[in-house]
Write a protein that holds these residues in place. Structure first.
Motif, PDB file in Angstrom:
ATOM      1  N   THR A   1       0.828  -1.201   0.000  1.00  0.00           N
ATOM      2  CA  THR A   1       0.000   0.000   0.000  1.00  0.00           C
ATOM      3  C   THR A   1       0.862   1.251   0.000  1.00  0.00           C
ATOM      4  O   THR A   1       0.625   2.202  -0.750  1.00  0.00           O
ATOM      5  CB  THR A   1      -0.922   0.012   1.233  1.00  0.00           C
ATOM      6  OG1 THR A   1      -1.784  -1.125   1.195  1.00  0.00           O
ATOM      7  CG2 THR A   1      -1.767   1.276   1.268  1.00  0.00           C
TER       8      THR A   1
ATOM      9  N   GLU B   1      -3.874  -8.896   0.744  1.00  0.00           N
ATOM     10  CA  GLU B   1      -3.474  -9.809   1.809  1.00  0.00           C
ATOM     11  C   GLU B   1      -3.807 -11.234   1.381  1.00  0.00           C
ATOM     12  O   GLU B   1      -4.968 -11.555   1.142  1.00  0.00           O
ATOM     13  CB  GLU B   1      -4.167  -9.455   3.126  1.00  0.00           C
ATOM     14  CG  GLU B   1      -3.760  -8.083   3.667  1.00  0.00           C
ATOM     15  CD  GLU B   1      -4.135  -7.902   5.134  1.00  0.00           C
ATOM     16  OE1 GLU B   1      -4.047  -8.892   5.884  1.00  0.00           O
ATOM     17  OE2 GLU B   1      -4.514  -6.781   5.502  1.00  0.00           O
TER      18      GLU B   1
ATOM     19  N   SER C   1     -14.059 -11.331   1.237  1.00  0.00           N
ATOM     20  CA  SER C   1     -14.283 -10.257   2.195  1.00  0.00           C
ATOM     21  C   SER C   1     -14.111  -8.933   1.479  1.00  0.00           C
ATOM     22  O   SER C   1     -13.531  -8.863   0.392  1.00  0.00           O
ATOM     23  CB  SER C   1     -13.289 -10.349   3.366  1.00  0.00           C
ATOM     24  OG  SER C   1     -11.975 -10.089   2.915  1.00  0.00           O
TER      25      SER C   1
ATOM     26  N   GLN D   1     -12.242  -6.437   2.455  1.00  0.00           N
ATOM     27  CA  GLN D   1     -10.831  -6.078   2.449  1.00  0.00           C
ATOM     28  C   GLN D   1     -10.076  -6.819   1.360  1.00  0.00           C
ATOM     29  O   GLN D   1      -9.254  -6.245   0.644  1.00  0.00           O
ATOM     30  CB  GLN D   1     -10.200  -6.384   3.814  1.00  0.00           C
ATOM     31  CG  GLN D   1      -8.754  -5.934   3.947  1.00  0.00           C
ATOM     32  CD  GLN D   1      -8.612  -4.427   3.823  1.00  0.00           C
ATOM     33  OE1 GLN D   1      -9.470  -3.672   4.275  1.00  0.00           O
ATOM     34  NE2 GLN D   1      -7.534  -3.981   3.192  1.00  0.00           N
ATOM     35  N   ARG D   2     -10.362  -8.108   1.211  1.00  0.00           N
ATOM     36  CA  ARG D   2      -9.693  -8.901   0.189  1.00  0.00           C
ATOM     37  C   ARG D   2     -10.077  -8.411  -1.209  1.00  0.00           C
ATOM     38  O   ARG D   2      -9.230  -8.302  -2.097  1.00  0.00           O
ATOM     39  CB  ARG D   2     -10.058 -10.373   0.356  1.00  0.00           C
ATOM     40  CG  ARG D   2      -9.425 -11.279  -0.696  1.00  0.00           C
ATOM     41  CD  ARG D   2      -9.680 -12.754  -0.384  1.00  0.00           C
ATOM     42  NE  ARG D   2      -9.239 -13.593  -1.468  1.00  0.00           N
ATOM     43  CZ  ARG D   2      -7.974 -13.923  -1.699  1.00  0.00           C
ATOM     44  NH1 ARG D   2      -7.035 -13.473  -0.896  1.00  0.00           N
ATOM     45  NH2 ARG D   2      -7.641 -14.696  -2.708  1.00  0.00           N
TER      46      ARG D   2
ATOM     47  N   GLY E   1      -8.196  -5.242  -2.012  1.00  0.00           N
ATOM     48  CA  GLY E   1      -6.796  -5.503  -2.330  1.00  0.00           C
ATOM     49  C   GLY E   1      -6.619  -6.034  -3.732  1.00  0.00           C
ATOM     50  O   GLY E   1      -5.712  -5.622  -4.463  1.00  0.00           O
TER      51      GLY E   1
END
Length: 267
Positions: free
Chosen positions: A107, A115, A122, A124-125, A128
């Motif tokens: 980042t 990650e 998810s 967050q995934r 990313g």
């Protein structure tokens, strides 16, 4: 209301910066060195949480995300704290920590917070993977980027080991995990390269009225096949790739890791 700074406003972040931290005096916290009395006043009742206000929120670009990350990194580096070192237990969650370290450096340097630790879907995934897609499309992320990230993570681990933060066994596990992380990031890099190619092809097919409908499963299989072809075409050799990481890791760049008391940086 004079002097009140809204939470998350430009004024809020403007006042919490490296320059102000250098001038902090008086009461500080144990871990951050932040003068709590010098922080801008923030009141939640000054924040507009209405749907209209939320609709005006602008998603940060990859460049803006990188700038914010670097700003917080500068704050962390300037904070004056006494360094203490603590030894991590041998059952420490190495995969979780290395995954986070890769995402943090990714980042900071390239706007890519992927990650690999958790394969479950998810938000967050997804973010990313989406960041990686954009970076690949813009030619802003490649194998050299992974080498840089992995080398930085390796130097942090070396410094922690040097200061007695881990046993030989745990150090070996960390080194093995760097290989796993680099492998996972490279695999996802080629996956996104394939996705970029296929997205462009299908857009062209759509514009020319020859798009073939595909189920999500069909598209996933098609992407995997394209990825394998790209890897074969490039003749990618992970053994040689990891030699590049090792060379960059021990190439003489200054080490920056600090292993704080209580393992704060490693939990």
């Amino acid at each position: 209301m004079d002097g009140i700074v809204k939470l998350g406003s430009p004024e809020f972040f403007k006042n919490v910066n490296a320059v102000s931290l250098e001038n902090f005096k008086g009461e500080t916290t144990d871990l951050t060195g932040v003068d709590v009395k010098a922080l801008p006043t923030v009141r939640y009742d000054t924040v507009d949480f209405s749907a209209a206000a939320r609709g005006e929120i602008k998603t940060m670009s990859r460049e803006e995300l990188m700038n914010v990350s670097k700003s917080f990194d500068n704050v962390s580096n300037i904070a004056k704290v006494e360094k203490f070192y603590t030894k991590l237990p041998d059952d420490f969650d190495v995969k979780r920590r290395v995954s986070g370290m890769f995402a943090s450096y990714g980042t900071q340097l390239y706007g890519v917070g992927y990650e690999y630790e958790d394969e479950k879907p998810s938000i967050q995934r997804s973010l990313g993977i989406g960041e990686l897609f954009k970076a690949v499309r813009e030619n802003a992320f490649d194998e050299d980027s992974i080498v840089t990230v992995a080398a930085k993570v390796g130097r942090e681990i070396d410094d922690a080991y040097k200061h007695g933060c881990m046993s030989d066994e745990l150090y070996a596990r960390f080194n093995d995990e760097i290989k796993s992380a680099a492998n996972a990031w490279t695999d996802k890099l080629y996956d996104r390269r394939a996705a970029v190619e296929i997205t462009d092809e299908r857009r062209e097919d759509y514009l020319n009225h020859r798009l073939t409908p595909m189920t999500p499963k069909d598209l996933e299989q098609y992407t995997t096949q394209r990825k394998q072809r790209l890897i074969k075409k490039d003749g990618f050799d992970f053994t040689e790739f990891f030699k590049r990481i090792v060379a960059a890791r021990y190439g003489g760049e200054e080490k920056t890791f600090e292993c704080f008391s209580g393992g704060k940086q490693w939990t």
